[in-house]
Design a protein around this motif. Structure first.
Motif, mmCIF file in Angstrom:
data_model
loop_
_atom_site.group_PDB
_atom_site.id
_atom_site.type_symbol
_atom_site.label_atom_id
_atom_site.label_comp_id
_atom_site.label_asym_id
_atom_site.label_seq_id
_atom_site.Cartn_x
_atom_site.Cartn_y
_atom_site.Cartn_z
ATOM 1 N N UNK A 1 -10.263 -69.371 -14.217
ATOM 2 C CA UNK A 1 -10.298 -67.994 -14.720
ATOM 3 C C UNK A 1 -11.747 -67.540 -14.758
ATOM 4 N N UNK A 2 -11.954 -66.283 -14.458
ATOM 5 C CA UNK A 2 -13.351 -65.881 -14.343
ATOM 6 C C UNK A 2 -13.569 -64.408 -14.634
ATOM 7 N N UNK A 3 -14.700 -64.158 -15.273
ATOM 8 C CA UNK A 3 -15.190 -62.796 -15.386
ATOM 9 C C UNK A 3 -16.269 -62.656 -14.313
ATOM 10 N N UNK A 4 -16.208 -61.564 -13.569
ATOM 11 C CA UNK A 4 -17.168 -61.387 -12.484
ATOM 12 C C UNK A 4 -18.009 -60.143 -12.741
ATOM 13 N N UNK A 5 -19.311 -60.338 -12.688
ATOM 14 C CA UNK A 5 -20.222 -59.224 -12.938
ATOM 15 C C UNK A 5 -21.119 -59.021 -11.722
ATOM 16 N N UNK A 6 -21.259 -57.789 -11.326
ATOM 17 C CA UNK A 6 -22.100 -57.438 -10.186
ATOM 18 C C UNK A 6 -23.104 -56.420 -10.720
ATOM 19 N N UNK A 7 -24.395 -56.722 -10.535
ATOM 20 C CA UNK A 7 -25.406 -55.835 -11.122
ATOM 21 C C UNK A 7 -26.379 -55.332 -10.063
ATOM 22 N N UNK A 8 -26.378 -54.031 -9.875
ATOM 23 C CA UNK A 8 -27.379 -53.389 -9.016
ATOM 24 C C UNK A 8 -27.468 -53.962 -7.612
ATOM 25 N N UNK A 9 -26.291 -54.234 -7.020
ATOM 26 C CA UNK A 9 -26.315 -54.839 -5.679
ATOM 27 C C UNK A 9 -26.672 -53.785 -4.628
ATOM 28 N N UNK A 10 -27.684 -54.069 -3.843
ATOM 29 C CA UNK A 10 -27.983 -53.229 -2.679
ATOM 30 C C UNK A 10 -27.912 -54.108 -1.439
ATOM 31 N N UNK A 11 -27.649 -53.449 -0.301
ATOM 32 C CA UNK A 11 -27.624 -54.179 0.962
ATOM 33 C C UNK A 11 -28.162 -53.275 2.058
ATOM 34 N N UNK A 12 -29.117 -53.775 2.768
ATOM 35 C CA UNK A 12 -29.626 -53.069 3.949
ATOM 36 C C UNK A 12 -29.230 -53.855 5.181
ATOM 37 N N UNK A 13 -28.728 -53.158 6.183
ATOM 38 C CA UNK A 13 -28.600 -53.775 7.501
ATOM 39 C C UNK A 13 -29.646 -53.076 8.355
ATOM 40 N N UNK A 14 -30.732 -53.735 8.679
ATOM 41 C CA UNK A 14 -31.840 -53.069 9.364
ATOM 42 C C UNK A 14 -32.378 -51.990 8.449
ATOM 43 N N UNK A 15 -32.443 -50.779 8.948
ATOM 44 C CA UNK A 15 -32.985 -49.674 8.160
ATOM 45 C C UNK A 15 -31.911 -48.998 7.310
ATOM 46 N N UNK A 16 -30.652 -49.353 7.593
ATOM 47 C CA UNK A 16 -29.547 -48.627 6.948
ATOM 48 C C UNK A 16 -29.239 -49.159 5.548
ATOM 49 N N UNK A 17 -29.156 -48.241 4.576
ATOM 50 C CA UNK A 17 -28.743 -48.622 3.221
ATOM 51 C C UNK A 17 -27.229 -48.631 3.180
ATOM 52 N N UNK A 18 -26.629 -49.799 3.234
ATOM 53 C CA UNK A 18 -25.166 -49.886 3.271
ATOM 54 C C UNK A 18 -24.596 -49.876 1.854
ATOM 55 N N UNK A 19 -25.228 -50.606 0.942
ATOM 56 C CA UNK A 19 -24.838 -50.550 -0.475
ATOM 57 C C UNK A 19 -26.038 -50.033 -1.262
ATOM 58 N N UNK A 20 -25.780 -49.050 -2.133
ATOM 59 C CA UNK A 20 -26.911 -48.361 -2.773
ATOM 60 C C UNK A 20 -26.971 -48.612 -4.268
ATOM 61 N N UNK A 21 -26.551 -49.802 -4.693
ATOM 62 C CA UNK A 21 -26.593 -50.094 -6.129
ATOM 63 C C UNK A 21 -25.185 -50.132 -6.702
ATOM 64 N N UNK A 22 -24.535 -51.278 -6.533
ATOM 65 C CA UNK A 22 -23.152 -51.433 -7.006
ATOM 66 C C UNK A 22 -23.168 -52.199 -8.331
ATOM 67 N N UNK A 23 -22.505 -51.630 -9.336
ATOM 68 C CA UNK A 23 -22.355 -52.302 -10.632
ATOM 69 C C UNK A 23 -20.877 -52.441 -10.935
ATOM 70 N N UNK A 24 -20.474 -53.645 -11.284
ATOM 71 C CA UNK A 24 -19.067 -53.876 -11.643
ATOM 72 C C UNK A 24 -19.029 -54.913 -12.750
#
Ligand SMILES: Nc1ncnc2c1ncn2[C@@H]1O[C@H](COP(=O)(O)OP(=O)(O)OP(=O)(O)O)[C@@H](O)[C@H]1O
Ligand SMILES: [Mg+2]
Length: 385
Positions: A1-24
């Protein structure tokens, strides 16, 4: 069983901002759906949680433990993909047992003939057999245990794939469009099965889909993603009833919400085409606004009356239980969809003039930036004043 926390995730592929700050923040045992149009970054988010992709910045925590540096196999999460990725040459029993054999048996114990001579192997094999049997029972696939994947239907294969994820009793299940290879009827059936399975297992589910109906029907909460951001997160009812952004309002709901041009005045009053809304904006906007009205909040009226839209019926979609009437307004400049009952629609023909009224208190207003603008009843605003 698990609680999952995602804080301020960003992802760039090259120059592209694919994720711009994901919080869950996903509590233990929740069924959370990430829903959004193709390319918005759902799979990337899920893969980062699973550890299959690395983030550019931000943290992933499982039960408050930072797992950024942990390999996927050490995160104790199970992924279920759209493609079932079953071993085609192994039968269902063997497909289910393989993850356990890889985990619990060492190299020698896994050898087909020599392995039998290793002390303790028999006990381990028996334990594996028990888990496989229990899993098959939960998923109701016991009669299929001797079959190879090629001899199964799509839905059965998907159940085996779920079973393969279940046997290791992971802390959480991450599912990426697991039903999208199934035909429409089976997808609806499997939705109910997955929701039931979630209740049985009481495990954390993170479920990715571009299908808003799946998100609405299965989840405890849904996060609506667009362009690498979460626009809104909440229980399906809240997101549907109370979208905070026009893009959420348009993405969730089928048929789509009707959006019509409106204009606000300095007293908070709102005109929509030639009708005036009964409520007013809590914060007046002197200028353009967009008005959203869902098809089920519009109704046919028998005659012209103040505040009704006059339109031309151009198409009627009969679904048996409901009829969706496509109506053009203002000589074809705008088009709306009205939900009617088969009885209401019975005497109508394409080309007829119709009058459409609004259910009170249901219209939503959005500013030019897409943000929701609260409407309040005049009475209430007088009281407040
Ligand atoms: N390895 C990669 N290199 C470059 N761009 C990528 C890579 N993986 C994904 N992308 C881009 O990142 C964006 C988000 O991709 P992602 O697969 O997360 O979308 P999605 O929301 O899952 O879409 P879909 O519903 O179509 O599966 C897309 O524009 C995609 O082209
Ligand atoms: Mg995807």
């Amino acid at each position: 069983m698990a609680r999952i926390t995602v804080r301020g995730i960003t992802k760039k592929f090259g120059e592209l901002d694919i994720l711009k700050g994901i919080d869950l923040d996903i509590p233990d045992g929740e069924f959370l759906t990430l829903v959004g149009p193709s390319g918005c970054g759902k799979s990337t988010t899920l893969r980062i949680i699973a550890g299959l992709e690395s983030q550019t910045s931000g943290d992933v925590l499982i039960d408050d433990r930072l797992v950024n540096a942990l390999r996927p196999s050490r995160r104790d999460l199970a992924m279920v993909f759209q493609s079932y990725a079953l071993y085609p040459h192994l039968n269902v029993w063997q497909n289910l047992a393989t993850p356990l054999k890889l985990r619990d048996l060492n190299f020698w114990e896994r050898l087909p003939l020599l392995g039998a001579l290793v002390p303790g192997r028999a006990q381990k094999t028996k334990a594996i057999g028990e888990i496989v049997r229990e899993t098959a029972e939960t998923l109701k696939i016991e009669p299929l245990l001797d079959r190879k994947p090629g001899q199964l239907s799509g839905g059965q294969r998907q159940r085996v794939a779920l079973g393969r994820a279940m046997v290791r009793q992971p802390a959480a299940f991450l599912m990426d469009e697991p039903l999208s290879n199934l035909d429409a009827g089976l997808r609806v059936h499997m939705r109910a099965e997955l929701a039931e399975l979630h209740r049985t297992l009481a495990a954390t589910f993170i479920y990715v889909t571009h299908d808003q109906a799946e998100a609405l029907t299965m989840s405890d909460r849904m996060a609506v993603m667009m362009d690498g951001e979460i626009l809104q997160i909440g229980p399906p009812d809240d997101v549907y009833e109370d979208p905070q952004d026009i893009r959420v309002a348009e993405f969730i709901g089928s048929p789509k919400i009707n959006i019509l041009p409106g204009s606000g005045d300095s007293a908070g009053g709102v005109e929509c085409l030639d009708a005036r809304l009964a409520r007013r904006l809590r914060t007046p906007v002197d200028g353009n606004v967009s008005i959203g009205i869902r098809p089920e909040h519009l109704e046919l009226r028998s005659k012209k009356a103040n505040g009704n839209f006059e339109g031309l019926l151009v198409h009627a979609e009969n679904l048996g239980s409901d009829v969706f009437l496509h109506v053009t307004l203002m000589g074809g400049e705008h088009r709306i969809v009205v939900r009617a009952s088969p009885q209401e629609a019975h005497d109508l023909s394409v080309g007829d003039t119709v009058w459409v009224g609004r259910e009170r208190g249901r219209a939503m207003a959005f500013g030019t930036n897409g943000q929701r603008l609260p409407l309040v009843s005049k009475q209430r605003s007088r009281k407040v004043a």
